[in-house]
Design a protein around this motif. Structure first.
Motif, PDB file in Angstrom:
ATOM      1  N   TRP A 232      23.413  45.072 -31.611  1.00 29.26           N
ATOM      2  CA  TRP A 232      23.716  44.846 -32.844  1.00 29.26           C
ATOM      3  C   TRP A 232      25.020  45.163 -33.406  1.00 29.26           C
ATOM      4  O   TRP A 232      25.728  46.460 -33.725  1.00 29.26           O
ATOM      5  N   THR A 233      26.203  44.336 -33.538  1.00 30.55           N
ATOM      6  CA  THR A 233      27.398  44.703 -34.071  1.00 30.55           C
ATOM      7  C   THR A 233      27.846  43.683 -35.036  1.00 30.55           C
ATOM      8  O   THR A 233      27.179  42.677 -35.652  1.00 30.55           O
ATOM      9  N   THR A 235      30.134  40.916 -35.251  1.00 32.71           N
ATOM     10  CA  THR A 235      29.998  39.791 -34.695  1.00 32.71           C
ATOM     11  C   THR A 235      28.710  39.482 -34.944  1.00 32.71           C
ATOM     12  O   THR A 235      28.479  38.457 -35.310  1.00 32.71           O
ATOM     13  N   THR A 236      27.448  40.218 -34.062  1.00 33.14           N
ATOM     14  CA  THR A 236      26.378  39.685 -34.599  1.00 33.14           C
ATOM     15  C   THR A 236      25.891  39.388 -35.809  1.00 33.14           C
ATOM     16  O   THR A 236      25.454  38.699 -35.936  1.00 33.14           O
ATOM     17  N   ILE A 257      21.685  50.291 -31.252  1.00 38.13           N
ATOM     18  CA  ILE A 257      23.430  49.967 -32.276  1.00 38.13           C
ATOM     19  C   ILE A 257      23.964  51.123 -31.149  1.00 38.13           C
ATOM     20  O   ILE A 257      23.366  52.433 -30.678  1.00 38.13           O
ATOM     21  N   TYR A 263      21.571  55.677 -27.056  1.00 36.11           N
ATOM     22  CA  TYR A 263      22.067  54.021 -28.329  1.00 36.11           C
ATOM     23  C   TYR A 263      20.570  54.371 -29.429  1.00 36.11           C
ATOM     24  O   TYR A 263      19.926  54.874 -28.856  1.00 36.11           O
TER      25      TYR A 263
END
Length: 379
Positions: A232-233, A235-236, A257, A263
């Motif tokens: 998950w960014t 951009t996503t 994340i 993570y």
């Protein structure tokens, strides 16, 4: 011969109870009896070992697929995973009768239900409470605990007959836990070549197409499997929020994340209005994901929030491995959630029954507390 029969019987019980069929779970009620009436501590340990190995028989194949290794690695981890279960049951076994055996077994299943032993507390017979005492919630859990302890006494044949009658009634009236109206879990079948491979652009588009199809048939709250949203960014998030602008749906999707030293395995709520984290996994899979001895693995939020709010509804979230354990669901149910959401990513399980066992456990807990259930797996 008696010892061989006890060990063989324990393996048979484990294989039947944890076949992946929820209504087979009550067979595990016989395990405490075989353990309690072992002639000595060694045989009691072997009874526990046989039960655990039979339950987790899919692990060697799953490990070999996950690590792309030969079967010996899987066999090694299979045996290693059984150590705590065998240790607890071997140490707590006693030849004393009376109140000693029921109390010792109660302590055994409790230890295997909560951390630290509960971290590998698979195959706990207490899970059958949902099949034998559906809808009774905490009272059903207490009744199951007393049943298991009573099965270690000389009155076990009578208890078994009573439980048989209870099971017959439950079987004839059994109904599968269902999602609430407007909710749907979408199963996917995306393959991964390795554990480090994550969702690409093409898979995002394919998953969004599934969302659109579900929206067309009236789904409003859609649950996707673990890892469905990949890393998950910003951009996503931009991609998904934009794609959902014209759809009246709210999506719960699994993602990771990335942080400074590892993570988080999470559930994300995303709609055309934005996105936020619903839940951070409390217990990732030990060794393959959770690696407290090294950096780069998944974080275990053991004391994290056990419930989350999705689409305005309080949910009990269970991500993959958590469905095999006892304490995550019980911890969540203290918050009186309205829905249980169980997700997973079983690409590595091959032809084993690991995913079926996870789903059976989730169904049993949902039935015990009479709470709607939404399941979504990638297989």
């Amino acid at each position: 011969m008696i010892s061989i029969g006890l060990v063989a019987g324990s393996a048979t019980i484990g294989a039947i109870a944890w076949s992946g069929e929820v209504l087979a779970l009550p067979a595990a009620v016989l395990f405490p009896t075989l353990w309690a009436f072992a002639p000595n501590r060694l045989v009691a340990g072997l009874v526990a070992l046989a039960y655990f190995l039979a339950v987790s028989r899919g692990l060697p194949v799953g490990v070999s697929i996950f690590y792309a290794s030969d079967m010996w690695v899987g066999l090694g981890l299979w045996l290693a995973a059984s150590v705590l279960f065998v240790l607890v049951h071997a140490v707590l076994w006693t030849r004393k009768s009376g109140w000693h055996r029921p109390l010792r077994y109660a302590l055994a299943w409790i230890l295997m239900s909560v951390p630290p032993f509960g971290i590998i507390g698979w195959a706990n017979p207490i899970t059958a409470a949902g099949v034998l005492f559906p809808g009774l919630g905490w009272f059903g859990l207490i009744a199951m605990a007393h049943t298991l302890s009573a099965m270690t006494t000389r009155a076990w044949p009578i208890v078994a007959l009573v439980i048989g009658a209870v099971f017959a009634w439950s079987y004839s009236n059994w109904s599968e836990p269902r999602p609430p109206k407007g909710w749907i879990g979408i199963d996917t079948h995306f393959n991964y070549a390795s554990p480090g491979q994550h969702v690409g652009y093409a898979q995002h588009l394919a998953t969004l197409a599934l969302i659109q199809d579900a929206a067309k048939v009236g789904a409003q709250n859609i649950v996707l499997p673990e890892s469905a949203l990949g890393i998950w960014t910003p951009t996503t998030e931009h991609l998904w929020v934009g794609a959902l602008q014209d759809l009246d749906v709210t999506v719960n999707g699994g993602a990771i994340i990335v942080g400074a030293v590892g993570y988080d395995n999470v559930m994300i709520e995303v709609s055309g209005k934005g996105a936020h984290i619903v839940y951070r996994e409390r217990m990732p899979v030990p060794v393959s994901m959770w690696q407290p001895w090294a950096s780069g693995g998944a974080t275990a939020h053991v004391f994290g929030k056990p419930a989350g709010r999705f689409a305005g509804t309080l949910i009990a979230p269970l991500i993959c491995y958590e469905q095999l354990l006892v304490w995550p669901i019980l911890q969540s149910m203290f918050y009186e959630p309205s829905v249980i959401v169980a997700t997973g990513n079983g690409w590595w399980t091959g032809d084993t029954n690991i995913v079926a066992i996870q789903k059976a456990a989730a169904r049993a807990w949902a039935a015990l507390f009479d709470v709607p259930l939404v399941i979504a797996f990638n297989t």
